[in-house]
Design a protein around this motif. Structure first.
Motif, PDB file in Angstrom:
ATOM      1  N   VAL A 103       1.192  -0.553  -4.987  1.00  0.00           N
ATOM      2  CA  VAL A 103       2.003   0.555  -5.725  1.00  0.00           C
ATOM      3  C   VAL A 103       2.823   1.187  -4.615  1.00  0.00           C
ATOM      4  CG1 VAL A 103       1.870   2.907  -6.880  1.00  0.00           C
ATOM      5  CG2 VAL A 103       0.653   0.812  -7.696  1.00  0.00           C
ATOM      6  N   ALA A 104       1.928   1.438  -3.542  1.00  0.00           N
ATOM      7  CA  ALA A 104       2.595   2.178  -2.203  1.00  0.00           C
ATOM      8  C   ALA A 104       3.681   1.497  -1.706  1.00  0.00           C
ATOM      9  CB  ALA A 104       1.418   2.337  -1.238  1.00  0.00           C
ATOM     10  N   ILE A 105       3.863  -0.063  -1.855  1.00  0.00           N
ATOM     11  CA  ILE A 105       4.920  -0.753  -1.151  1.00  0.00           C
ATOM     12  C   ILE A 105       6.161  -0.426  -2.215  1.00  0.00           C
ATOM     13  CG2 ILE A 105       5.683  -3.194  -0.755  1.00  0.00           C
ATOM     14  CD1 ILE A 105       2.618  -3.726   0.185  1.00  0.00           C
ATOM     15  N   ASN A 106       5.670  -0.637  -3.466  1.00  0.00           N
ATOM     16  CA  ASN A 106       6.616  -0.416  -4.702  1.00  0.00           C
ATOM     17  C   ASN A 106       7.268   0.658  -4.700  1.00  0.00           C
ATOM     18  OD1 ASN A 106       6.059  -3.009  -5.523  1.00  0.00           O
ATOM     19  ND2 ASN A 106       4.724  -2.499  -7.193  1.00  0.00           N
ATOM     20  N   ILE A 107       6.474   1.831  -4.242  1.00  0.00           N
ATOM     21  CA  ILE A 107       7.474   3.270  -4.208  1.00  0.00           C
ATOM     22  C   ILE A 107       8.273   3.320  -3.012  1.00  0.00           C
ATOM     23  CG2 ILE A 107       6.995   5.607  -3.667  1.00  0.00           C
ATOM     24  CD1 ILE A 107       4.114   5.439  -5.325  1.00  0.00           C
ATOM     25  N   ALA A 108       7.776   2.474  -1.816  1.00  0.00           N
ATOM     26  CA  ALA A 108       8.687   2.470  -0.580  1.00  0.00           C
ATOM     27  C   ALA A 108      10.060   1.825  -0.861  1.00  0.00           C
ATOM     28  CB  ALA A 108       7.574   1.812   0.567  1.00  0.00           C
ATOM     29  N   GLU A 109       9.764   0.796  -1.640  1.00  0.00           N
ATOM     30  CA  GLU A 109      10.906  -0.108  -2.130  1.00  0.00           C
ATOM     31  C   GLU A 109      11.870   0.477  -3.156  1.00  0.00           C
ATOM     32  OE1 GLU A 109      11.703  -4.216  -4.656  1.00  0.00           O
ATOM     33  OE2 GLU A 109       9.798  -4.122  -3.166  1.00  0.00           O
ATOM     34  N   ALA A 110      11.257   1.026  -4.152  1.00  0.00           N
ATOM     35  CA  ALA A 110      12.201   1.720  -5.087  1.00  0.00           C
ATOM     36  C   ALA A 110      12.820   2.824  -4.461  1.00  0.00           C
ATOM     37  CB  ALA A 110      11.306   2.121  -6.314  1.00  0.00           C
TER      38      ALA A 110
END
Length: 222
Positions: A103-110
């Motif tokens: 989730v943390a990586i996905n937030i960074a990506e988004a």
């Protein structure tokens, strides 16, 4: 519901109310923060967005939420000036659960947090990291990394049998590298039969996409 979270049938209503009432927003942030991704988080102040990210990651780490959110536009609403520093301990924390790190990586990506791209590429290249985390990191780099950072994924494009059993690292590396960071010679060198022909992942998807438009006339002999 029995766990104190908002029943799915009322997610939209709760998000709508939270957009009008700061007290409702802050209450939901404590009990079911994922619901707020449906509201207009961008209108809240920075402190509320910081707290919302903290509460989201806390619930994932406690196993009380299972990353139901699939629309990246929801995570993109969480952007704030200190997001990179807030996410880094979760992205890099080997003691954190896979769901929390994802989730943390996905937030960074988004949110296009390029301040984390060096951390992400280091994670993707690190064989000591779980393969699932490495794949998430490589995927993020392929989407938000700059040219210099994407070029660092080249070792993954070669693909090692034990290191990348489903060719997922290879697939995201090629997506990041081609056509800007690879020559035609390197491209054909890295194109090998998939390790699992019955697995449609990043590499199979890359092979199935139209690639002829990416070649230059001087590449044709090769």
């Amino acid at each position: 519901d029995p766990d104190g979270m908002i029943v799915p049938q009322l997610h939209e209503t709760a998000a709508w109310l939270a957009g009008m009432r700061p007290d409702v927003f802050r209450y939901i942030m404590q009990v079911d923060p994922e619901v707020l991704l449906r509201s207009d988080v961008t209108k809240t102040d920075v402190q509320d967005r910081v707290a919302l990210v903290d509460n989201l990651l806390r619930l994932y780490e406690e196993g009380r939420s299972f990353d139901r959110w699939t629309d990246p536009r929801g995570y993109s609403k969480l952007n704030h000036p200190g997001l990179a520093a807030q996410l880094r301990p979760f992205v890099m924390g080997s003691e954190k659960s896979f769901v929390t790190r994802r989730v943390a990586i996905n937030i960074a990506e988004a949110c296009h947090v390029r301040a984390l791209q060096d951390d992400l590429v280091a994670m993707a290249l690190d064989p000591a990291q779980p393969i699932s985390v490495r794949v998430e990191a490589a995927s993020a780099v392929s989407r938000i990394g700059d040219g210099v950072t994407k070029a660092k994924l080249k070792p993954l494009a070669a693909g090692q049998p034990d290191d990348d059993p489903d060719d997922e690292l290879k697939g995201f590396a090629l997506r990041a590298l081609w056509p800007g960071q690879l020559t035609a010679d390197e491209f054909f060198k890295f194109i090998t039969p998939p390790k699992r022909t019955n697995f449609l992942g990043a590499y199979q998807g890359f092979l199935l996409e139209e690639r002829n438009a990416d070649f230059q006339p001087e590449d044709l002999p090769r």
